[in-house]
Scaffold this active site. Structure first.
Site, mmCIF file in Angstrom:
data_model
loop_
_atom_site.group_PDB
_atom_site.id
_atom_site.type_symbol
_atom_site.label_atom_id
_atom_site.label_comp_id
_atom_site.label_asym_id
_atom_site.label_seq_id
_atom_site.Cartn_x
_atom_site.Cartn_y
_atom_site.Cartn_z
ATOM 1 N N GLY A 172 90.802 97.233 54.580
ATOM 2 C CA GLY A 172 92.051 97.859 55.022
ATOM 3 C C GLY A 172 93.011 98.008 53.851
ATOM 4 O O GLY A 172 92.820 97.409 52.795
ATOM 5 N N TYR B 197 74.469 93.937 61.744
ATOM 6 C CA TYR B 197 75.770 94.369 62.283
ATOM 7 C C TYR B 197 75.679 94.489 63.803
ATOM 8 O O TYR B 197 76.539 94.003 64.540
ATOM 9 C CB TYR B 197 76.163 95.712 61.651
ATOM 10 N N GLY C 199 93.294 98.604 58.807
ATOM 11 C CA GLY C 199 92.089 99.416 58.656
ATOM 12 C C GLY C 199 92.283 100.813 59.205
ATOM 13 O O GLY C 199 93.380 101.195 59.639
ATOM 14 N N ASP D 22 95.538 90.928 58.562
ATOM 15 C CA ASP D 22 94.509 91.681 57.847
ATOM 16 C C ASP D 22 94.294 91.030 56.485
ATOM 17 O O ASP D 22 95.256 90.624 55.835
ATOM 18 C CB ASP D 22 94.956 93.146 57.674
#
Ligand code: UDP
Length: 325
Positions: free
Chosen positions: A32, A145, A6, A27
């Site tokens: 990313g 979030y 990322g 990942d």
């Protein structure tokens, strides 16, 4: 390291490899990009594993081989979270629990990346790490979030009480080269893309909301210091610059640095986020704890950081023809 492909993760890989470490990157390439870590992979000091933090046996195996864990993998960016709230919440809570549980078995020093978003719409700026969190109702997806990252922090501190050496960093609007041009969680990327294309630079609302944009090299330096400072364990740290700027002023600055003739246009929040969005009016870190415990201060002036970012974007954004012209 999770999330090493990322934006922040790839810069952290660069810094660790430059310091002589060997890094394994986990990942899932959801946001990313493999090309972000091409250079360190070529040095053979970095290894890439394509997989998810939701895969517990993979996480267990990789953590077992590690002597430190940087956990950056997450569904990031408010606009992303608003569009895919279910998957985002699962990745951000379950993924972190998997990483912390694996690290706990061998008490591997671990760093959890959290966010200034945990403070929500608190008006008690500058935000102290031990300050109140103020969130809106649960049907406003934006706050999921903040809630997920706060749950991650709760888990981290619970594991810390049981003996896991873990530290939490809360990032404040990191920006720099490799910002995703799709603009995940970054007004800077969106404004630069719009400035290059000669499209209107879209300021949400009146643009009086403020942020403290932090150049990614500073973000990474604070992160490495946090993992390597024993007194930091069991605590959370704001990693951010203390220069506050309104989004309206940011638009003018980006336009200027990019040498663009774009119009700056005020648009409604609803046109971007859909109905029922709530923004954070002012987001400023209290930087004292990071300075005193980690010896960390963000150093890059905004104009200078934007210049490097614009330069990188000019060479790398897909609309190269427009960017070059
Ligand atoms: N924003 C904006 N225009 C855009 C994208 C974002 O005015 O095209 C605003 C957004 O509403 C927020 C601020 O810029 O007030 C920062 O947004 P970003 O998504 O970068 O991160 P946040 O700080 O909200 O997590």
């Amino acid at each position: 390291m999770t999330g090493g492909c990322g934006f922040v993760g790839s810069h952290l890989v660069d810094a660790l490899v430059a310091a002589g470490d060997t890094v394994t990157i986990l990942d899932d390439l959801s946001t990313g990009k493999a090309e972000n870590v091409k250079t360190p992979l070529d040095t053979a000091r970095a290894r890439f594993v394509h997989g998810s933090v939701l895969d517990t046996s993979l996480v267990d195996r990789l953590v077992d081989e590690a002597d430190a864990v940087y956990h950056l993998a997450a569904a990031v960016g408010v606009s992303h979270i608003v569009r895919d709230p279910i998957r985002s919440a699962l990745t951000n809570v379950q993924g972190t629990e998997n990483v912390l549980a694996a690290a706990f078995r061998r008490r591997v020093p671990t760093l959890l990346t959290s966010s200034s978003e945990v403070y929500g719409k608190s008006t008690a700026a500058p935000f102290r790490e031990d300050g109140e969190r103020v969130l809106g109702p649960t049907w406003i997806h934006r706050w999921s979030y903040s809630t997920a990252k706060a749950m991650d922090e709760h888990l981290a501190f619970a594991y810390a009480d049981e003996g896991l050496p873990v530290v939490v960093v809360r990032y404040f609007n990191a920006y720099g080269p490799r910002l995703d041009e799709r603009g995940y969680g970054s007004v800077v990327a969106r404004f630069i893309g719009q400035a290059f294309a000669g499209e209107p630079i879209t300021v949400h609302g009146r643009g009086s909301q403020t942020r403290c944009f932090t150049y990614v090299d500073d973000t990474v330096r604070g992160t490495v210091l946090a993992l390597n400072t024993p007194e930091a364990r069991g605590k959370a740290f704001n990693i951010g610059a203390d220069t506050e700027i309104s989004i309206a002023d940011l638009a003018v600055l980006v336009k200027d640095v990019a040498g663009s003739s774009s119009e700056i246009r005020n648009v409604t929040y609803e046109s971007y986020y859909g109905k029922g969005f709530e923004d954070t009016p002012r987001r400023v870190p209290d930087t004292r704890r990071a300075r005193e415990v980690l010896g960390f201060t963000a150093e890059t002036p905004l104009r200078e950081g934007l210049r490097s970012t614009v330069e990188w974007c000019r060479a790398n954004y897909v609309r190269k023809d427009v960017a070059a012209g």
